[in-house]
Structure formats: structure tokens, C-alpha cells
Scaffold this motif. Structure first.
Motif, PDB file in Angstrom:
ATOM      1  N   PHE A 184       1.012  -1.064   0.182  1.00  0.00           N
ATOM      2  CA  PHE A 184       0.076   0.052  -0.067  1.00  0.00           C
ATOM      3  C   PHE A 184       0.927   1.276   0.028  1.00  0.00           C
ATOM      4  N   ALA A 185       0.604   2.211  -0.806  1.00  0.00           N
ATOM      5  CA  ALA A 185       1.460   3.414  -0.725  1.00  0.00           C
ATOM      6  C   ALA A 185       0.509   4.604  -1.457  1.00  0.00           C
ATOM      7  N   SER A 186       0.973   5.874  -1.053  1.00  0.00           N
ATOM      8  CA  SER A 186       0.373   7.088  -1.726  1.00  0.00           C
ATOM      9  C   SER A 186       0.985   7.083  -2.912  1.00  0.00           C
ATOM     10  N   VAL A 187       0.159   7.699  -4.075  1.00  0.00           N
ATOM     11  CA  VAL A 187       0.384   8.134  -5.162  1.00  0.00           C
ATOM     12  C   VAL A 187       0.557   9.481  -5.578  1.00  0.00           C
ATOM     13  N   SER A 188      -0.718  10.217  -5.037  1.00  0.00           N
ATOM     14  CA  SER A 188      -0.806  11.797  -5.516  1.00  0.00           C
ATOM     15  C   SER A 188      -1.589  12.454  -4.321  1.00  0.00           C
ATOM     16  N   VAL A 189      -1.138  13.606  -4.187  1.00  0.00           N
ATOM     17  CA  VAL A 189      -1.910  14.632  -3.211  1.00  0.00           C
ATOM     18  C   VAL A 189      -3.158  15.232  -4.030  1.00  0.00           C
ATOM     19  N   ASP A 190      -3.000  15.628  -5.307  1.00  0.00           N
ATOM     20  CA  ASP A 190      -3.791  16.142  -5.961  1.00  0.00           C
ATOM     21  C   ASP A 190      -3.875  15.634  -7.145  1.00  0.00           C
ATOM     22  N   PRO A 191      -4.868  14.713  -7.732  1.00  0.00           N
ATOM     23  CA  PRO A 191      -5.875  14.393  -7.020  1.00  0.00           C
ATOM     24  C   PRO A 191      -5.487  13.577  -5.712  1.00  0.00           C
ATOM     25  N   PRO A 192      -6.193  13.274  -4.554  1.00  0.00           N
ATOM     26  CA  PRO A 192      -5.682  12.210  -3.712  1.00  0.00           C
ATOM     27  C   PRO A 192      -5.690  10.919  -4.072  1.00  0.00           C
ATOM     28  N   GLN A 193      -4.790   9.979  -4.243  1.00  0.00           N
ATOM     29  CA  GLN A 193      -4.544   8.743  -4.796  1.00  0.00           C
ATOM     30  C   GLN A 193      -3.810   7.926  -3.821  1.00  0.00           C
ATOM     31  N   ILE A 194      -4.057   6.687  -3.850  1.00  0.00           N
ATOM     32  CA  ILE A 194      -3.177   5.688  -3.275  1.00  0.00           C
ATOM     33  C   ILE A 194      -3.302   4.425  -4.279  1.00  0.00           C
ATOM     34  N   LEU A 195      -2.344   3.503  -4.031  1.00  0.00           N
ATOM     35  CA  LEU A 195      -2.396   2.120  -4.614  1.00  0.00           C
ATOM     36  C   LEU A 195      -2.072   0.930  -3.786  1.00  0.00           C
ATOM     37  N   VAL A 196      -2.869   0.043  -4.136  1.00  0.00           N
ATOM     38  CA  VAL A 196      -2.667  -1.389  -3.283  1.00  0.00           C
ATOM     39  C   VAL A 196      -2.173  -2.507  -4.272  1.00  0.00           C
ATOM     40  N   CYS A 197      -1.512  -3.437  -3.896  1.00  0.00           N
ATOM     41  CA  CYS A 197      -1.250  -4.555  -4.809  1.00  0.00           C
ATOM     42  C   CYS A 197      -1.812  -5.833  -4.515  1.00  0.00           C
ATOM     43  N   LEU A 198      -2.811  -6.433  -5.233  1.00  0.00           N
ATOM     44  CA  LEU A 198      -3.365  -7.651  -4.875  1.00  0.00           C
ATOM     45  C   LEU A 198      -3.199  -8.876  -5.713  1.00  0.00           C
ATOM     46  N   ASN A 199      -3.152  -9.991  -5.297  1.00  0.00           N
ATOM     47  CA  ASN A 199      -2.683 -11.223  -5.983  1.00  0.00           C
ATOM     48  C   ASN A 199      -3.936 -11.417  -6.818  1.00  0.00           C
ATOM     49  N   LYS A 200      -3.646 -11.734  -8.180  1.00  0.00           N
ATOM     50  CA  LYS A 200      -4.987 -11.778  -8.994  1.00  0.00           C
ATOM     51  C   LYS A 200      -5.795 -12.800  -8.488  1.00  0.00           C
ATOM     52  N   ILE A 201      -5.166 -14.043  -7.767  1.00  0.00           N
ATOM     53  CA  ILE A 201      -6.130 -15.005  -7.367  1.00  0.00           C
ATOM     54  C   ILE A 201      -7.004 -14.817  -6.256  1.00  0.00           C
ATOM     55  N   THR A 202      -6.882 -13.818  -5.583  1.00  0.00           N
ATOM     56  CA  THR A 202      -7.478 -13.341  -4.317  1.00  0.00           C
ATOM     57  C   THR A 202      -9.197 -13.006  -4.696  1.00  0.00           C
ATOM     58  N   ASP A 203      -9.951 -13.719  -4.013  1.00  0.00           N
ATOM     59  CA  ASP A 203     -11.447 -13.134  -4.311  1.00  0.00           C
ATOM     60  C   ASP A 203     -11.671 -11.652  -3.673  1.00  0.00           C
ATOM     61  N   THR A 204     -11.043 -11.239  -2.978  1.00  0.00           N
ATOM     62  CA  THR A 204     -11.058  -9.676  -2.620  1.00  0.00           C
ATOM     63  C   THR A 204     -10.542  -8.823  -3.812  1.00  0.00           C
ATOM     64  N   GLY A 205      -9.688  -9.199  -4.432  1.00  0.00           N
ATOM     65  CA  GLY A 205      -9.273  -8.571  -5.676  1.00  0.00           C
ATOM     66  C   GLY A 205     -10.326  -8.605  -6.639  1.00  0.00           C
ATOM     67  N   GLY A 206     -10.923  -9.777  -6.888  1.00  0.00           N
ATOM     68  CA  GLY A 206     -12.004  -9.931  -7.956  1.00  0.00           C
ATOM     69  C   GLY A 206     -13.201  -9.078  -7.700  1.00  0.00           C
ATOM     70  N   ALA A 207     -13.664  -9.030  -6.181  1.00  0.00           N
ATOM     71  CA  ALA A 207     -14.795  -8.418  -5.914  1.00  0.00           C
ATOM     72  C   ALA A 207     -14.435  -6.916  -6.203  1.00  0.00           C
ATOM     73  N   LEU A 208     -13.280  -6.379  -5.744  1.00  0.00           N
ATOM     74  CA  LEU A 208     -13.043  -4.988  -5.673  1.00  0.00           C
ATOM     75  C   LEU A 208     -12.942  -4.824  -7.102  1.00  0.00           C
ATOM     76  N   LEU A 209     -12.527  -5.401  -8.093  1.00  0.00           N
ATOM     77  CA  LEU A 209     -12.360  -4.727  -9.545  1.00  0.00           C
ATOM     78  C   LEU A 209     -14.041  -4.894 -10.078  1.00  0.00           C
ATOM     79  N   GLU A 210     -14.866  -5.696  -9.637  1.00  0.00           N
ATOM     80  CA  GLU A 210     -16.170  -5.954  -9.951  1.00  0.00           C
ATOM     81  C   GLU A 210     -16.993  -4.575  -9.269  1.00  0.00           C
ATOM     82  N   SER A 211     -16.841  -4.175  -8.051  1.00  0.00           N
ATOM     83  CA  SER A 211     -17.364  -3.138  -7.256  1.00  0.00           C
ATOM     84  C   SER A 211     -16.801  -1.449  -7.840  1.00  0.00           C
ATOM     85  N   ARG A 212     -15.619  -1.661  -8.163  1.00  0.00           N
ATOM     86  CA  ARG A 212     -14.892  -0.469  -8.322  1.00  0.00           C
ATOM     87  C   ARG A 212     -14.743   0.423  -7.139  1.00  0.00           C
ATOM     88  N   HIS A 213     -14.978   0.038  -5.930  1.00  0.00           N
ATOM     89  CA  HIS A 213     -15.029   0.670  -4.787  1.00  0.00           C
ATOM     90  C   HIS A 213     -14.279  -0.101  -3.617  1.00  0.00           C
TER      91      HIS A 213
END
Length: 161
Positions: free
Chosen positions: A39-68
Motif C-alpha cells: 500500500f502506498a500514496s500516489v498523489s496528493v492532487d488528486p488524492p490517490q493511493i495504490l494497493v497491490c492484490l494477487n490476481k487469485i484473491t477473491d477480494t481482488g476480484g470483488a474489488l474490481l467488480e465493485s470499483r470501490h
């Protein structure tokens, strides 16, 4: 010349990081959450962060589906929460023993987390075995306390000054 996986993992264990639980909720897959230290910050303006998720995780799949999603930064007394969301328990078991509430975007916010960042996905990048997910932070909740840290395969805490 390529670095072998064990050398790479041994080197990365020497990077101290905070511990988070990334959560999301999708219509098809329901509540999802997992422990993440990438997990890391990316930008202050606009405020953005990043997370890295293994493609096999169900959390990652649900996150990309919900977009939130939400990033919940854990406190030094939440090792059990980190273990719970990192282990082999079901998603229902992960959420059953932790206080949480739905955020404005529908992602679960852990009630005792040091900070919660509610995000919408603005970009996803495939990189090897993982998705790099960049989120625009839409809301932040901050609380007092000390962060949970992870270093060299073990939890750590800040030392008093």
C-alpha cells in the motif's frame, strides 16, 4: 540475470511497512477483505493511493467488480485482525469478529482502525501475479493510536522516543 524468488522475498522482508486490511463489497460476491502490506500514496492532487492484490484473491476480484474499496490502516493492538484477514478463514468468519460499518461507497470500514480511506478505482494495472489498483480517495477517517508494523516476518511496534 534473474533473481530467484527466495532471494527476492528475503530482500523484501527487510522493508518495514504498515499493515492494512483492504475491504470491498460487491453485489455478486458480497463482503470481501484481506490483509495487505503493499500500500502506498500516489498523489496528493488528486488524492490517490495504490494497493497491490494477487490476481487469485477473491477480494481482488470483488474489488474490481465493485470499483470501490477501503484501506483500513491497523493499530498496534490489531495483530489478531491482521491474522484473521490473512488466514484461511472464510470471508464471513473474517467479518464476524470485528466491528465494522458500511462506508459511503459501500466498502466495509473497520471501526477500530487507525485510519480508513474510502476509494474508487481509477486504474488497474496487471503486473506479474498481481493487480496494481490505483484508487482516488473520496473520504478519510483518522483516529488516534500507534500503527501496526511488519518487518522481517514479524509484527513490530514503534519504540518510544
Amino acid at each position: 540475470m534473474s533473481v530467484d524468488a527466495s532471494q527476492f522475498k528475503n530482500a523484501l522482508k527487510l522493508w518495514a511497512s504498515g499493515v492494512t486490511v483492504v475491504t470491498t463489497q460487491s453485489e455478486k460476491q458480497g463482503l470481501k477483505g484481506m490483509t495487505a502490506t503493499s500500500f502506498a500514496s500516489v498523489s496528493v492532487d488528486p488524492p490517490q493511493i495504490l494497493v497491490c492484490l494477487n490476481k487469485i484473491t477473491d477480494t481482488g476480484g470483488a474489488l474490481l467488480e465493485s470499483r470501490h474499496f477501503a484501506v483500513n490502516i491497523l493499530t498496534s493492538d490489531q495483530q489478531d485482525v491482521s491474522n484473521q484477514f490473512a488466514g484461511n478463514s472464510t470471508q464471513a468468519e473474517r467479518f464476524a469478529s470485528v466491528d465494522w460499518e458500511n462506508g459511503d461507497n459501500g466498502a466495509p470500514l473497520l471501526s477500530r482502525a487507525l485510519a480508513c480511506l474510502e476509494c474508487k478505482v481509477v486504474q488497474q494495472i496487471q503486473a506479474g501475479t498481481h493487480w496494481i489498483v490505483i484508487g482516488e480517495v473520496e473520504k478519510v477517517i483518522c483516529r488516534s493510536g500507534e500503527p501496526l508494523l511488519y518487518y522481517n516476518g514479524a509484527y513490530r511496534q514503534l519504540s518510544p522516543a
